[in-house]
Design a protein around this motif. Structure first.
Motif, PDB file in Angstrom:
ATOM      1  N   GLY A   1       0.814  -1.208   0.000  1.00 34.36           N
ATOM      2  CA  GLY A   1       0.000   0.000   0.000  1.00 34.36           C
ATOM      3  C   GLY A   1       0.848   1.257   0.000  1.00 34.36           C
ATOM      4  N   GLN A   2       1.952   1.236   0.746  1.00 37.70           N
ATOM      5  CA  GLN A   2       2.852   2.391   0.804  1.00 37.70           C
ATOM      6  C   GLN A   2       3.620   2.571  -0.506  1.00 37.70           C
ATOM      7  OE1 GLN A   2       3.447   1.932   5.646  1.00 37.70           O
ATOM      8  NE2 GLN A   2       5.097   1.361   4.292  1.00 37.70           N
TER       9      GLN A   2
ATOM     10  N   HIS B   1      -4.425   4.585   2.672  1.00 37.60           N
ATOM     11  CA  HIS B   1      -4.259   3.900   1.382  1.00 37.60           C
ATOM     12  C   HIS B   1      -5.104   2.637   1.244  1.00 37.60           C
ATOM     13  CE1 HIS B   1       0.002   5.789   1.711  1.00 37.60           C
ATOM     14  NE2 HIS B   1      -0.846   6.631   1.145  1.00 37.60           N
ATOM     15  N   LEU B   2      -5.449   1.996   2.368  1.00 36.81           N
ATOM     16  CA  LEU B   2      -6.080   0.675   2.284  1.00 36.81           C
ATOM     17  C   LEU B   2      -7.447   0.590   2.961  1.00 36.81           C
ATOM     18  CD1 LEU B   2      -2.841  -1.368   3.152  1.00 36.81           C
ATOM     19  CD2 LEU B   2      -3.831  -1.043   0.871  1.00 36.81           C
TER      20      LEU B   2
ATOM     21  N   SER C   1      10.810  -0.478   6.311  1.00 42.06           N
ATOM     22  CA  SER C   1      11.346   0.840   6.656  1.00 42.06           C
ATOM     23  C   SER C   1      11.551   1.693   5.414  1.00 42.06           C
ATOM     24  CB  SER C   1      12.661   0.697   7.432  1.00 42.06           C
ATOM     25  OG  SER C   1      13.587  -0.098   6.732  1.00 42.06           O
ATOM     26  N   TRP C   2      11.909   1.045   4.287  1.00 38.48           N
ATOM     27  CA  TRP C   2      12.059   1.793   3.027  1.00 38.48           C
ATOM     28  C   TRP C   2      10.708   2.252   2.501  1.00 38.48           C
ATOM     29  CZ3 TRP C   2      11.109  -0.715  -2.054  1.00 38.48           C
ATOM     30  CH2 TRP C   2      11.274   0.186  -3.125  1.00 38.48           C
ATOM     31  N   SER C   3       9.700   1.354   2.491  1.00 36.91           N
ATOM     32  CA  SER C   3       8.389   1.718   1.950  1.00 36.91           C
ATOM     33  C   SER C   3       7.772   2.871   2.731  1.00 36.91           C
ATOM     34  CB  SER C   3       7.451   0.506   1.946  1.00 36.91           C
ATOM     35  OG  SER C   3       7.152   0.085   3.262  1.00 36.91           O
ATOM     36  N   MET C   4       8.119   2.962   4.013  1.00 38.17           N
ATOM     37  CA  MET C   4       7.631   4.072   4.836  1.00 38.17           C
ATOM     38  C   MET C   4       8.161   5.403   4.306  1.00 38.17           C
ATOM     39  SD  MET C   4       7.633   3.924   9.017  1.00 38.17           S
ATOM     40  CE  MET C   4       7.477   2.146   9.057  1.00 38.17           C
ATOM     41  N   THR C   5       9.450   5.417   3.928  1.00 35.41           N
ATOM     42  CA  THR C   5      10.035   6.655   3.391  1.00 35.41           C
ATOM     43  C   THR C   5       9.448   6.988   2.023  1.00 35.41           C
ATOM     44  OG1 THR C   5      11.901   5.601   2.221  1.00 35.41           O
ATOM     45  CG2 THR C   5      12.195   6.071   4.559  1.00 35.41           C
ATOM     46  N   VAL C   6       9.081   5.966   1.267  1.00 35.93           N
ATOM     47  CA  VAL C   6       8.482   6.197  -0.050  1.00 35.93           C
ATOM     48  C   VAL C   6       7.114   6.852   0.095  1.00 35.93           C
ATOM     49  CG1 VAL C   6       7.538   5.057  -2.105  1.00 35.93           C
ATOM     50  CG2 VAL C   6       9.727   4.310  -1.167  1.00 35.93           C
ATOM     51  N   ALA C   7       6.304   6.341   1.030  1.00 40.92           N
ATOM     52  CA  ALA C   7       4.947   6.853   1.193  1.00 40.92           C
ATOM     53  C   ALA C   7       4.908   8.257   1.800  1.00 40.92           C
ATOM     54  CB  ALA C   7       4.139   5.894   2.065  1.00 40.92           C
TER      55      ALA C   7
END
Length: 504
Positions: free
Chosen positions: A184-185, A290-291, A259-265
């Motif tokens: 989702g992120q 998002h969900l 932790s990476w997807s958090m920075t992307v979102a």
């Protein structure tokens, strides 16, 4: 009369854990449950971003995974030769000597008990949004903690494979929801562009890198517990190495991705600010955006079960350490007995449950903060103790192979454990330097030095106790670190006078 007249008396207790009940998947479930993936993703990662402010946390997880995999090369090589529920205690005893081993045992008991009881402080906070969403009620944290305590206490005296089945169900659901959150992120990047800035080395090696590396290692605490279940594994020589390496790989992949997807979102330039403001709620707020609310409810429920799963895993690990020490008479013999029906270390498990109950009641009566003063302080302190044990064991592996002359490659005997020992020593130094930041206290706070100093003091007291045993109870001293073999030594020692009488 001949020596055949010696009678072996039956016993209603056993000094051996139930063998052959755990395969690779079951051991992995114990290990990953101790790591508590959703708890780390929601709590440790957001704390790292919000408090320390370093963007390179995903890269830190990968770097720590590589370091722990390096440590595991010698660790599992030694495990192939020593199947012992005492793990660190046994390995340090066989490598650095019995006094050092008992010192390591004292450190392990403090560290794992701190990790276990600390989780009772988190369960109330984890349950609050779930109870509110589903039932519209609010319960005192200690009532929720007592309910969780009862579940863990009952499971602790049941068959270990039953615990493994419970953890399997909880963990699979937990990792599944983490991956849904991540998708989702990643599917909704800030500014419409997926950024890989969090993996850039120059975003990790900045002021604060020491605290981030220590936080990352805390996220892996539990990976080492595969060895604790070696005596109950179907094939320890195969199960322990596979479970250890697979656990490190799975944990690293889940943490780095999340932790990476958090920075992307959120956006690399805004993640520190948003994590500082929203804390643990960040990942659930992103999921809601998002969900939808249903997924958030599921995630919050699994956050609750994540804490319970970690409790079950650490309870079993702690009980087996006490069992190993009781079996070798370093602790009272009652701790070294297992249930003849379930094969569980009954007395050690009940003692651990009693400690948990006392801590819950103590915090409830005094009105102490369960999240900060119980969960966070005990969790961080316990993780630091495990870090000390890992670093010490790296040295013990090298000395063990040098003394034993066991056939093994230089990579496993010296090179990998040597590099790991140096790197882990560096992380220990960074941890001590940054300990006030890790605890979230002022530099002049009592705990800033009390916790780091407590472990060396405990190790020294353990070593002194070993020396007392050497002088007063040499038969007990001889059994230190032998594991299941100690029972055979005990039988020989107890029957020796009887056999001497027969010979006379």
């Amino acid at each position: 009369m001949s020596s055949s007249a010696t009678i072996e008396r039956p016993s209603n207790v056993s000094e051996s854990l139930a063998r052959g009940r755990l395969g690779v998947p079951s051991v992995i479930f114990f290990v990953l449950s101790a790591a508590a993936p959703l708890t780390v993703v929601a709590g440790v990662v957001t704390t790292g971003y919000g408090v320390v402010g370093v963007l390179g946390i995903p890269l830190a997880f990968l770097a720590v995974a590589a370091l722990l995999a390096l440590f595991s090369v010698g660790y599992v090589a030694m495990a192939r030769r020593l199947a012992n529920a005492g793990a660190f205690y046994s390995y340090v005893s066989r490598g650095l000597g019995r006094p050092a081993g008992v010192g390591a045992a004292w450190v392990a008991l403090i560290a794992y008990n701190a990790l276990q009881v600390g989780l009772y402080g988190a369960i109330g906070a984890a349950a609050e949004p779930v109870l509110d969403r589903l039932f519209g009620v609010t319960a005192e944290w200690w009532l929720v903690a007592l309910a969780a305590w009862a579940v863990v206490a009952v499971l602790g005296v049941l068959r270990v494979d039953i615990n493994g089945l419970v953890l399997a169900a909880l963990l699979i659901a937990e990792i599944a929801v983490i991956l849904v959150f991540d998708l989702g992120q990643l599917g909704n990047p800030a500014g419409g562009e997926v950024s890989f800035a969090a993996f850039a080395p120059d975003n990790l090696f900045v002021p604060g890198v020491g605290a981030v590396l220590v936080l990352a290692i805390l996220g892996f605490v539990g990976f080492e517990s595969a060895v604790v279940f070696s005596e109950e594994s179907k094939d320890p020589r195969r199960t322990v190495p596979m479970a250890t390496y697979l656990s490190i790989a799975i944990i690293a992949a889940v943490y780095a991705l999340s932790s990476w997807s958090m920075t992307v979102a959120v956006g690399p330039d805004r993640i520190a600010e948003q994590a500082g403001e929203q804390s643990v709620a960040l990942i659930f707020n992103l999921a809601g955006e998002h969900l939808g609310d249903t997924v958030v409810t599921i995630g919050q429920a699994l956050f609750l079960t994540s804490v319970v799963a970690a409790m079950i895993s650490f309870h079993n690990t702690t009980a087996r350490y006490a069992f190993a020490l009781g079996r070798e008479r370093v602790l009272p013999a009652v701790f070294g007995r297992t249930s003849p029906r379930t094969g569980a270390p009954r007395a050690a498990s009940l003692a651990q449950s009693a400690l948990g109950l006392v801590v819950i009641l103590l915090y409830a009566v005094n009105g102490w903060d369960p999240v900060v003063q119980l969960f966070y302080w005990c969790g961080t302190s316990g993780g630091f103790g495990v870090l000390l044990l890992i670093a010490t064991t790296s040295v013990a592996v090298i000395v063990y192979f040098a003394r034993s002359g066991a056939e093994e490659t230089a990579w496993r005997r010296v090179v990998a454990p040597g590099i790991a020992a140096v790197a882990l020593a560096g992380v220990v130094i960074l941890a001590v330097i940054n300990f006030a930041d890790l605890l979230g206290v002022a530099p002049d706070h009592t705990l800033r030095w009390a916790v780091p100093v407590a472990y060396p003091v405990a190790a020294l007291l353990g070593a002194v106790w070993a020396l007392v045993l050497r002088s007063n109870r040499p038969d007990t001293y001889a059994r230190i670190g032998l594991g299941a073999e100690s029972s055979a030594v005990s039988v020989l020692a107890e029957t020796a006078p009887e056999r001497a009488e027969v010979r006379r």
